[in-house]
Design a protein around this motif. Structure first.
Motif, PDB file in Angstrom:
ATOM      1  N   PHE A  34      73.843  31.166 -13.584  1.00 11.38           N
ATOM      2  CA  PHE A  34      73.536  31.571 -14.802  1.00 11.38           C
ATOM      3  C   PHE A  34      73.490  33.074 -14.985  1.00 11.38           C
ATOM      4  O   PHE A  34      73.496  33.871 -13.967  1.00 11.38           O
ATOM      5  CB  PHE A  34      71.959  31.185 -14.920  1.00 11.38           C
ATOM      6  N   TYR A  36      70.909  35.724 -17.164  1.00  9.55           N
ATOM      7  CA  TYR A  36      69.523  35.822 -17.950  1.00  9.55           C
ATOM      8  C   TYR A  36      69.530  37.199 -18.470  1.00  9.55           C
ATOM      9  O   TYR A  36      69.940  38.018 -17.775  1.00  9.55           O
ATOM     10  CB  TYR A  36      68.385  35.449 -17.435  1.00  9.55           C
ATOM     11  N   LEU A  44      62.464  35.655 -20.049  1.00 11.91           N
ATOM     12  CA  LEU A  44      63.779  35.484 -19.594  1.00 11.91           C
ATOM     13  C   LEU A  44      64.552  34.607 -20.613  1.00 11.91           C
ATOM     14  O   LEU A  44      64.191  33.456 -20.989  1.00 11.91           O
ATOM     15  CB  LEU A  44      63.841  34.931 -18.081  1.00 11.91           C
ATOM     16  N   LYS A  49      75.747  29.722 -18.780  1.00 12.48           N
ATOM     17  CA  LYS A  49      75.505  29.076 -17.656  1.00 12.48           C
ATOM     18  C   LYS A  49      77.105  28.489 -17.459  1.00 12.48           C
ATOM     19  O   LYS A  49      77.807  28.146 -18.207  1.00 12.48           O
ATOM     20  CB  LYS A  49      74.466  27.780 -17.868  1.00 12.48           C
ATOM     21  N   PHE A  51      78.115  24.977 -15.136  1.00 10.23           N
ATOM     22  CA  PHE A  51      78.104  24.044 -14.335  1.00 10.23           C
ATOM     23  C   PHE A  51      79.707  23.357 -13.638  1.00 10.23           C
ATOM     24  O   PHE A  51      79.564  23.164 -12.552  1.00 10.23           O
ATOM     25  CB  PHE A  51      77.542  22.820 -14.996  1.00 10.23           C
ATOM     26  N   ASP A  99      66.880  21.285  -5.387  1.00  9.87           N
ATOM     27  CA  ASP A  99      66.021  20.831  -6.509  1.00  9.87           C
ATOM     28  C   ASP A  99      66.402  21.906  -7.709  1.00  9.87           C
ATOM     29  O   ASP A  99      65.537  21.956  -8.510  1.00  9.87           O
ATOM     30  CB  ASP A  99      64.684  20.585  -6.300  1.00  9.87           C
ATOM     31  N   TYR A 100      67.573  22.390  -7.698  1.00 12.94           N
ATOM     32  CA  TYR A 100      67.978  23.076  -8.970  1.00 12.94           C
ATOM     33  C   TYR A 100      66.906  24.494  -9.084  1.00 12.94           C
ATOM     34  O   TYR A 100      67.005  25.044 -10.118  1.00 12.94           O
ATOM     35  CB  TYR A 100      67.774  22.596 -10.201  1.00 12.94           C
ATOM     36  N   LEU A 102      65.967  28.350  -9.181  1.00 14.95           N
ATOM     37  CA  LEU A 102      66.848  29.359  -9.186  1.00 14.95           C
ATOM     38  C   LEU A 102      66.557  30.450  -8.442  1.00 14.95           C
ATOM     39  O   LEU A 102      65.354  30.840  -7.906  1.00 14.95           O
ATOM     40  CB  LEU A 102      66.605  29.998 -10.664  1.00 14.95           C
TER      41      LEU A 102
ATOM     42  N   THR B  31      60.106  17.981 -14.526  1.00 13.35           N
ATOM     43  CA  THR B  31      60.276  19.078 -13.772  1.00 13.35           C
ATOM     44  C   THR B  31      59.683  20.390 -14.081  1.00 13.35           C
ATOM     45  O   THR B  31      60.090  20.784 -15.224  1.00 13.35           O
ATOM     46  CB  THR B  31      61.746  19.063 -12.813  1.00 13.35           C
ATOM     47  N   TYR B  33      58.860  24.301 -12.901  1.00 14.32           N
ATOM     48  CA  TYR B  33      58.789  25.447 -11.706  1.00 14.32           C
ATOM     49  C   TYR B  33      57.866  26.772 -11.962  1.00 14.32           C
ATOM     50  O   TYR B  33      57.728  26.809 -13.244  1.00 14.32           O
ATOM     51  CB  TYR B  33      60.259  26.031 -11.589  1.00 14.32           C
ATOM     52  N   TYR B  35      57.549  30.752 -11.153  1.00  9.41           N
ATOM     53  CA  TYR B  35      58.110  31.965 -10.654  1.00  9.41           C
ATOM     54  C   TYR B  35      57.259  33.037 -10.798  1.00  9.41           C
ATOM     55  O   TYR B  35      56.307  33.205 -11.874  1.00  9.41           O
ATOM     56  CB  TYR B  35      59.458  32.297 -11.254  1.00  9.41           C
ATOM     57  N   PHE B  45      60.839  32.291  -6.726  1.00  7.87           N
ATOM     58  CA  PHE B  45      60.439  31.007  -6.963  1.00  7.87           C
ATOM     59  C   PHE B  45      59.227  30.707  -6.111  1.00  7.87           C
ATOM     60  O   PHE B  45      59.075  31.230  -4.934  1.00  7.87           O
ATOM     61  CB  PHE B  45      61.490  30.123  -6.312  1.00  7.87           C
ATOM     62  N   SER B  55      57.914  19.201  -5.250  1.00  8.69           N
ATOM     63  CA  SER B  55      59.226  18.897  -4.951  1.00  8.69           C
ATOM     64  C   SER B  55      59.645  19.962  -3.877  1.00  8.69           C
ATOM     65  O   SER B  55      60.547  19.871  -2.943  1.00  8.69           O
ATOM     66  CB  SER B  55      60.031  18.611  -6.063  1.00  8.69           C
ATOM     67  N   ASP B  56      59.247  21.312  -4.080  1.00  9.31           N
ATOM     68  CA  ASP B  56      59.622  22.206  -3.218  1.00  9.31           C
ATOM     69  C   ASP B  56      58.592  23.396  -3.339  1.00  9.31           C
ATOM     70  O   ASP B  56      57.953  23.619  -4.180  1.00  9.31           O
ATOM     71  CB  ASP B  56      61.053  22.768  -3.804  1.00  9.31           C
ATOM     72  N   PHE B  90      55.986  33.127 -14.405  1.00 10.12           N
ATOM     73  CA  PHE B  90      57.083  32.327 -15.459  1.00 10.12           C
ATOM     74  C   PHE B  90      56.857  31.022 -15.016  1.00 10.12           C
ATOM     75  O   PHE B  90      56.654  30.714 -13.914  1.00 10.12           O
ATOM     76  CB  PHE B  90      58.365  32.800 -15.335  1.00 10.12           C
ATOM     77  N   ARG B  94      62.391  21.315 -16.846  1.00  2.02           N
ATOM     78  CA  ARG B  94      63.713  20.986 -16.912  1.00  2.02           C
ATOM     79  C   ARG B  94      63.892  19.280 -16.863  1.00  2.02           C
ATOM     80  O   ARG B  94      62.822  18.618 -16.440  1.00  2.02           O
ATOM     81  CB  ARG B  94      64.580  21.212 -15.746  1.00  2.02           C
ATOM     82  N   LEU B  97      69.990  16.984 -15.368  1.00  6.85           N
ATOM     83  CA  LEU B  97      71.116  17.970 -14.842  1.00  6.85           C
ATOM     84  C   LEU B  97      71.446  18.911 -16.248  1.00  6.85           C
ATOM     85  O   LEU B  97      72.148  18.885 -17.011  1.00  6.85           O
ATOM     86  CB  LEU B  97      72.632  17.339 -14.548  1.00  6.85           C
ATOM     87  N   ASP B  98      70.251  19.803 -16.277  1.00  3.82           N
ATOM     88  CA  ASP B  98      70.241  20.594 -17.440  1.00  3.82           C
ATOM     89  C   ASP B  98      69.722  22.248 -16.876  1.00  3.82           C
ATOM     90  O   ASP B  98      69.087  22.201 -15.839  1.00  3.82           O
ATOM     91  CB  ASP B  98      69.523  20.023 -18.556  1.00  3.82           C
ATOM     92  N   GLU B  99      69.674  23.094 -17.769  1.00  2.00           N
ATOM     93  CA  GLU B  99      69.475  24.171 -17.292  1.00  2.00           C
ATOM     94  C   GLU B  99      67.779  24.238 -17.538  1.00  2.00           C
ATOM     95  O   GLU B  99      67.006  23.574 -17.893  1.00  2.00           O
ATOM     96  CB  GLU B  99      69.522  25.345 -18.356  1.00  2.00           C
ATOM     97  N   GLN B 100      67.181  25.496 -16.817  1.00  2.00           N
ATOM     98  CA  GLN B 100      65.717  25.464 -17.032  1.00  2.00           C
ATOM     99  C   GLN B 100      65.188  26.078 -18.164  1.00  2.00           C
ATOM    100  O   GLN B 100      65.988  26.943 -18.491  1.00  2.00           O
ATOM    101  CB  GLN B 100      65.004  26.365 -15.709  1.00  2.00           C
ATOM    102  N   PHE B 102      62.611  28.631 -19.767  1.00  2.00           N
ATOM    103  CA  PHE B 102      61.562  29.241 -19.526  1.00  2.00           C
ATOM    104  C   PHE B 102      60.349  29.563 -20.506  1.00  2.00           C
ATOM    105  O   PHE B 102      60.923  29.657 -21.797  1.00  2.00           O
ATOM    106  CB  PHE B 102      62.007  30.738 -19.020  1.00  2.00           C
ATOM    107  N   GLY B 103      59.227  29.531 -20.125  1.00  2.00           N
ATOM    108  CA  GLY B 103      58.084  30.153 -21.037  1.00  2.00           C
ATOM    109  C   GLY B 103      58.066  31.602 -20.992  1.00  2.00           C
ATOM    110  O   GLY B 103      58.893  32.203 -20.429  1.00  2.00           O
TER     111      GLY B 103
END
Lengths: 114, 111
Positions: A34, A36, A44, A49, A51, A99-100, A102, B31, B33, B35, B45, B55-56, B90, B94, B97-100, B102-103
């Motif tokens: 990606f 940004y 951001l 992107k 894939f 888990d994708y 970034l 999902t 995230y 940051y 992250f 999840s992480d 931030f 998501r 299988l797609d991009e995140q 952001f707020g």
């Protein structure tokens, strides 16, 4: 170790000139890639992107990027820069196994001179 | 189209106080995230949730905790705030299988 590298901390370019920002990654598998853009104090915005598929990716605002597996690179380009392109640019990668989430490069600050 | 909502947008706290940041993901996104972006730094992250389960976890201090609720919104709780916690926080969401997405971020200033 896994890493994302943006070798250029700061680039100055004249308005109307071309721009190329470099991004290299070091991962065992090919990650999702990606670019940004972030204006000072702002959020951001995703430019583009990658894939899979066509290695030349078109994004918003006239930007494009090319994925080169052999060089582990994903460089961002714009043929003619506008003053409004002055901002911070981040390359980022994600892995399905992570888990994708970034991981970002350190960023490149672009200054546009008249 | 609906976007990720974060509140508050700006927050000023004193050292040793607590802060709660909220994130409302895009509807149907499963999902979330978090940051943290310090001044002049790239985003780092902190933590993620999938279907309301953690999840992480990244480099998140023990003073921070987070959860995702039944309506999928998430909250980041920060206690015993330190000057070094001043940053942009931030949230991103998501699905599949797609991009995140952001707020706009919450700017936290600790004085």
């Amino acid at each position: 170790a896994q890493s994302v590298t943006q070798p250029d901390i700061h680039i100055t370019v004249s308005e109307g000139a071309s721009l190329e920002l470099r991004c290299n990654y070091s991962y065992g598998a090919t990650p999702y890639l990606f670019w940004y853009v972030q204006s000072p104090g702002q959020g951001l915005q995703l430019l583009l992107k990658y894939f899979s598929g066509d290695t030349l990716v078109q994004g918003i605002k006239g930007f494009e990027a090319e994925f080169k597996r052999s060089q582990s690179s994903f460089n961002l380009r714009k043929p003619s820069v506008h003053w409004s392109d002055a901002a911070e640019y981040f390359c980022a990668v994600a892995l399905r196994s992570n888990d994708y989430k970034l991981s970002f490069g350190a960023g490149t600050t672009v200054t546009v001179r008249a | 189209a609906a976007g990720v909502i974060q509140s508050p947008r700006h927050l000023i706290k004193e050292k040793r106080e607590t802060a709660t940041l909220k994130c409302y993901p895009i509807p149907r996104h499963d999902t979330v995230y978090w940051y943290q972006q310090g001044p002049g730094q790239d985003p780092q992250f902190l933590i993620s949730f999938y279907e309301k389960m953690q999840s992480d976890k990244g480099s998140i201090p023990d003073r921070f905790s987070a959860q995702q609720f039944s309506d999928y919104h998430s909250e980041l709780n920060m206690s015993s705030l330190e000057l070094g916690d001043s940053a942009l926080y931030f949230c991103a969401s998501r699905i599949g299988l797609d991009e995140q997405y952001f707020g706009p971020g919450t700017r936290l200033t600790v004085t």
